[in-house]
Design an enzyme around this catalytic site. Structure first.
Site, PDB file in Angstrom:
ATOM      1  N   GLY A 284       0.831  -1.199   0.000  1.00 17.53           N
ATOM      2  CA  GLY A 284       0.000   0.000   0.000  1.00 17.53           C
ATOM      3  C   GLY A 284       0.860   1.241   0.000  1.00 17.53           C
ATOM      4  O   GLY A 284       1.895   1.318  -0.668  1.00 17.53           O
ATOM      5  N   GLY A 285       0.438   2.219   0.801  1.00 15.81           N
ATOM      6  CA  GLY A 285       1.150   3.498   0.846  1.00 15.81           C
ATOM      7  C   GLY A 285       2.561   3.363   1.357  1.00 15.81           C
ATOM      8  O   GLY A 285       3.414   4.231   1.105  1.00 15.81           O
TER       9      GLY A 285
ATOM     10  N   GLY B 237      23.303   8.750 -31.456  1.00 20.08           N
ATOM     11  CA  GLY B 237      22.849   9.470 -30.263  1.00 20.08           C
ATOM     12  C   GLY B 237      23.497   8.928 -29.008  1.00 20.08           C
ATOM     13  O   GLY B 237      23.722   9.672 -28.039  1.00 20.08           O
ATOM     14  N   ALA B 238      23.823   7.642 -29.027  1.00 15.81           N
ATOM     15  CA  ALA B 238      24.427   7.041 -27.839  1.00 15.81           C
ATOM     16  C   ALA B 238      25.815   7.637 -27.585  1.00 15.81           C
ATOM     17  O   ALA B 238      26.256   7.736 -26.432  1.00 15.81           O
ATOM     18  CB  ALA B 238      24.502   5.531 -27.989  1.00 15.81           C
TER      19      ALA B 238
HETATM   20  C1  HXC Z   1      -3.227  -2.618  12.054  1.00 17.20           C
HETATM   21  C2  HXC Z   1      -2.187  -4.580  11.528  1.00 17.20           C
HETATM   22  C3  HXC Z   1      -2.001  -4.147  10.207  1.00 17.20           C
HETATM   23  C4  HXC Z   1      -2.485  -2.848   9.865  1.00 17.20           C
HETATM   24  C5  HXC Z   1      -1.130  -6.087  10.388  1.00 17.20           C
HETATM   25  N1  HXC Z   1      -1.645  -5.789  11.585  1.00 17.20           N
HETATM   26  N2  HXC Z   1      -1.351  -5.093   9.519  1.00 17.20           N
HETATM   27  N3  HXC Z   1      -2.806  -3.816  12.444  1.00 17.20           N
HETATM   28  N4  HXC Z   1      -3.086  -2.127  10.807  1.00 17.20           N
HETATM   29  N5  HXC Z   1      -2.312  -2.353   8.646  1.00 17.20           N
HETATM   30  C6  HXC Z   1      -1.630  -6.616  12.779  1.00 17.20           C
HETATM   31  C7  HXC Z   1      -2.519  -7.828  12.659  1.00 17.20           C
HETATM   32  O1  HXC Z   1      -3.826  -7.503  13.025  1.00 17.20           O
HETATM   33  C8  HXC Z   1      -1.872  -8.796  13.623  1.00 17.20           C
HETATM   34  O2  HXC Z   1      -2.254  -8.456  14.913  1.00 17.20           O
HETATM   35  C9  HXC Z   1      -0.393  -8.466  13.501  1.00 17.20           C
HETATM   36  O3  HXC Z   1      -0.326  -7.160  12.925  1.00 17.20           O
HETATM   37  C10 HXC Z   1       0.342  -9.418  12.595  1.00 17.20           C
HETATM   38  O4  HXC Z   1      -0.373  -9.538  11.392  1.00 17.20           O
HETATM   39  P1  HXC Z   1      -0.711 -10.952  10.739  1.00 17.20           P
HETATM   40  O5  HXC Z   1      -1.776 -10.701   9.749  1.00 17.20           O
HETATM   41  O6  HXC Z   1      -0.967 -11.953  11.802  1.00 17.20           O
HETATM   42  O7  HXC Z   1       0.658 -11.288  10.036  1.00 17.20           O
HETATM   43  P2  HXC Z   1       0.892 -12.048   8.677  1.00 17.20           P
HETATM   44  O8  HXC Z   1       0.049 -13.275   8.602  1.00 17.20           O
HETATM   45  O9  HXC Z   1       2.370 -12.223   8.589  1.00 17.20           O
HETATM   46  O10 HXC Z   1       0.398 -11.062   7.526  1.00 17.20           O
HETATM   47  C11 HXC Z   1       1.079  -9.841   7.329  1.00 17.20           C
HETATM   48  C12 HXC Z   1       0.256  -8.942   6.362  1.00 17.20           C
HETATM   49  C13 HXC Z   1      -1.186  -8.811   6.899  1.00 17.20           C
HETATM   50  C14 HXC Z   1       0.221  -9.599   4.986  1.00 17.20           C
HETATM   51  C15 HXC Z   1       0.966  -7.621   6.277  1.00 17.20           C
HETATM   52  O11 HXC Z   1      -1.117  -8.450   8.296  1.00 17.20           O
HETATM   53  C16 HXC Z   1      -1.991  -7.793   6.179  1.00 17.20           C
HETATM   54  O12 HXC Z   1      -2.522  -8.065   5.093  1.00 17.20           O
HETATM   55  N6  HXC Z   1      -2.141  -6.606   6.791  1.00 17.20           N
HETATM   56  C17 HXC Z   1      -2.944  -5.563   6.230  1.00 17.20           C
HETATM   57  C18 HXC Z   1      -2.240  -4.937   5.076  1.00 17.20           C
HETATM   58  C19 HXC Z   1      -2.995  -3.744   4.570  1.00 17.20           C
HETATM   59  O13 HXC Z   1      -4.011  -3.884   3.874  1.00 17.20           O
HETATM   60  N7  HXC Z   1      -2.537  -2.527   4.991  1.00 17.20           N
HETATM   61  C20 HXC Z   1      -3.190  -1.317   4.681  1.00 17.20           C
HETATM   62  C21 HXC Z   1      -2.720  -0.935   3.295  1.00 17.20           C
HETATM   63  S1  HXC Z   1      -3.504   0.519   2.754  1.00 17.20           S
HETATM   64  P3  HXC Z   1      -2.426  -9.559  16.057  1.00 17.20           P
HETATM   65  O14 HXC Z   1      -2.892  -8.783  17.240  1.00 17.20           O
HETATM   66  O15 HXC Z   1      -3.413 -10.542  15.555  1.00 17.20           O
HETATM   67  O16 HXC Z   1      -1.075 -10.155  16.247  1.00 17.20           O
HETATM   68  C22 HXC Z   1      -2.380   1.652   3.015  1.00 17.20           C
HETATM   69  C23 HXC Z   1      -2.805   2.999   2.534  1.00 17.20           C
HETATM   70  C24 HXC Z   1      -1.797   4.020   2.898  1.00 17.20           C
HETATM   71  O17 HXC Z   1      -1.316   1.423   3.477  1.00 17.20           O
HETATM   72  C25 HXC Z   1      -1.759   5.083   1.857  1.00 17.20           C
HETATM   73  C26 HXC Z   1      -0.777   6.157   2.243  1.00 17.20           C
HETATM   74  C27 HXC Z   1      -0.561   7.090   1.125  1.00 17.20           C
END
Ligand code: HXC
Length: 516
Positions: free
Chosen positions: A171-172, A406-407
């Protein structure tokens, strides 16, 4: 509370903070072959040099039950330390705390060290391992990302910025590393993408694995976002340390000069015969580079991406330089879209940070064809031209064989403010290759002749003899000297020596408009 109790309380809080998201999550991190944020920092910095900031900082979120889950440090370890005795500012996202996700306070911590790095003129190193924006926070985390992006842009060209991707980066989260100067990805555990495989499938119906979509090898060879695919975290850290050794702390300084035990007049007899007799046969430009630089040490950047152009750092008499070289061993060293982007970005980095450029030229031209034209080889090739033309650092060029069309202009020619331009006797400098030239100039006459093929072959030879050598350019002064290949090292060392106090400027402007 007496002093001892106060101290105990501090130590207790430090111990709790040091555990991040707790031992269970640390164990999970280790089970996946990943180190914790603090272990990574320990590997990166000189022993006992790390000083941490904001260890006790906590998030301010009061939604989704977050008020009950408060972890000191909030998902990132930040501070400063030294690498080889030189100060660096560092942050390491802590996946054990809310998946290293970016909250408002986490962003504040990163911004604090970036501001300090800018004020104090030291590199910033980010160790990334994060699930992206903290989902519970929403707009605060988006604001936090934006604050980091702004600082990445402000720091660009002021202090070196290096990103290691050691876990998820989605993502971001991808844009901060993309704005930094160098990105290193670890093969086993890291990936970078805007949208993950599930979203890709629902939108485009493509089925793709995480590695295919955003793994280290894909980004190091295909997208070019990554500069190096590391086999392990220690490998990634080693690469960062090596990289830093070639660059200055900031844009006001020069890179460290190391003692040099490799004789500066060392002759390289091997270069006498490195160019094959057949002008279309390949040879390995890396051998030329290894032969002339200090101790044969060439630190390559983006080795897997656009290998028809080599870029990287080396030293001459201890002075750090950026090397740009066509690679005849791959696609005949032709310039194309990817190699132009690769070269332009590297040249601009060196120019930002006062690192002289040494360019080795053996290029048959720009790659023709619809794929290149549709992809914008004109605009992208212009990036390389732009980068060399605007660069004011010392520029030394050695044409080993072909410099066509050109190169020729692009590859640090005299006309783009090349300072010292040499050619080997094997140099061929011309508007185009002899075969193409003969066909354009004598095609009609060839058709009318008894033996068109023999006619064209003769004209091709004539053109080659007359034009494709270094002396026409040398007569004009576009080549400063035709040099004996074996003396290349000595000549480059001397050239860099006379250019060491070079001062050159560009016209005053807000900024140029490079063809992006
Ligand atoms: C809050 C999060 C989190 C998030 C993970 N966690 N991502 N908490 N916000 N973005 C937490 C989980 O709830 C979990 O908590 C712990 O971190 C570990 O995550 P797992 O899922 O158990 O780990 P894993 O299986 O290794 O998977 C990792 C992952 C997955 C693939 C990164 O966590 C995931 O898909 N996360 C969300 C990714 C996402 O969509 N992010 C937002 C993107 S949008 P617990 O308590 O259970 O241990 C974005 C926009 C920004 O970023 C734009 C800015 C310009």
């Amino acid at each position: 509370m007496d002093t001892n109790a106060q101290l105990d309380r501090l130590l207790e809080r430090q111990a709790v903070a040091s555990l991040g998201g707790g031992q269970d999550r640390i164990d999970k991190q280790h089970a996946q072959g990943r180190l914790t944020a603090r272990e990574r920092i320990d590997l990166l910095l000189d022993p006992d040099s790390f000083e941490e900031f904001d260890m006790f900082k906590i998030h301010r979120c009061r939604d989704f039950g977050m008020e009950d889950v408060v972890i000191q440090g909030d998902g990132v370890v930040t501070g400063h330390g030294t690498i080889g005795g030189r100060i660096v500012y560092v942050y390491a996202q802590d996946f054990t705390v809310f998946g290293g996700s970016l909250s408002e306070t986490l962003a504040e911590k990163i911004c604090k060290i970036m501001d300090l790095a800018m004020k104090n003129g030291a590199p910033v190193i980010g160790l990334n391992d994060s699930g992206g924006a903290r989902i519970q926070e929403g707009i605060e985390s988006l604001a936090g990302y934006s604050e980091i992006f702004l600082r990445n842009v402000m720091a660009s060209g002021v202090v070196p910025q290096i990103s290691a991707i050691l876990g998820p980066c989605a993502g971001g989260a991808v844009y901060s590393p993309a704005l930094t100067d160098f990105v290193i990805m670890e093969r086993l555990n890291s990936y970078m993408f805007l949208t993950g495989p599930k979203v890709v499938k629902s939108v485009t119906h493509e089925v793709v694995t995480v590695e295919e979509l955003g793994g280290a090898d894909m980004h190091s060879s295909t997208s070019g976002i990554s500069d190096y695919a590391a086999d392990s975290t220690p490998d990634a850290i080693h690469y960062i340390k090596r990289l830093l050794s070639f660059v200055p702390q900031n844009n006001y300084e020069s890179a460290p000069i190391l003692p040099c035990s490799d004789p500066i007049n060392r002759s390289s007899e091997i270069l006498r015969s490195i160019i094959p007799e057949n002008p279309n046969a390949a040879y390995d430009m890396k051998k030329v580079i290894a032969e002339v630089v200090d101790d044969g040490d060439f630190f390559e950047i983006k080795e897997q991406f656009a290998p028809n152009l080599l870029v990287g750092f080396a030293r001459f008499n201890g002075v750090s330089v950026g090397i740009v070289a066509n690679q005849p061993a791959h696609l005949s060293g032709v310039l194309d879209i990817d190699s132009s982007i690769k070269g332009a970005r590297f040249v601009r980095f060196c120019d930002c940070f006062n690192i002289p450029l040494v360019t080795f030229v053996d290029v048959p031209g720009f790659l023709p064809g619809t794929a290149q034209e549709y992809g914008g080889v004109i605009r992208n090739g212009a990036k390389m031209l732009y980068a060399y033309a605007e660069a004011t650092v010392p520029k030394v060029t050695v044409i080993t064989r072909k410099a066509y069309g050109g190169a020729y202009c692009v590859m640090s020619s005299k006309h783009l403010r090349g300072d010292i331009n040499y050619a080997w006797p094997s140099g061929e400098i011309a508007v185009m290759g002899a075969r193409g030239a003969a066909e354009v100039l004598y095609g009609r006459q060839a058709k009318e002749s008894d033996d068109p093929a023999a006619f064209l072959a003769k004209k091709e030879e004539e053109y080659h003899e007359t034009v494709a050598n270094p002396y026409v350019a040398a007569q004009r002064g576009y080549i400063d000297d035709v040099i004996v290949p074996a003396t290349t090292r000595a000549r480059i060392v001397r050239a860099l020596g006379i250019l060491q106090n070079k001062r050159d400027t560009n016209p005053m402007k807000k900024h140029g408009n490079i063809p992006l």
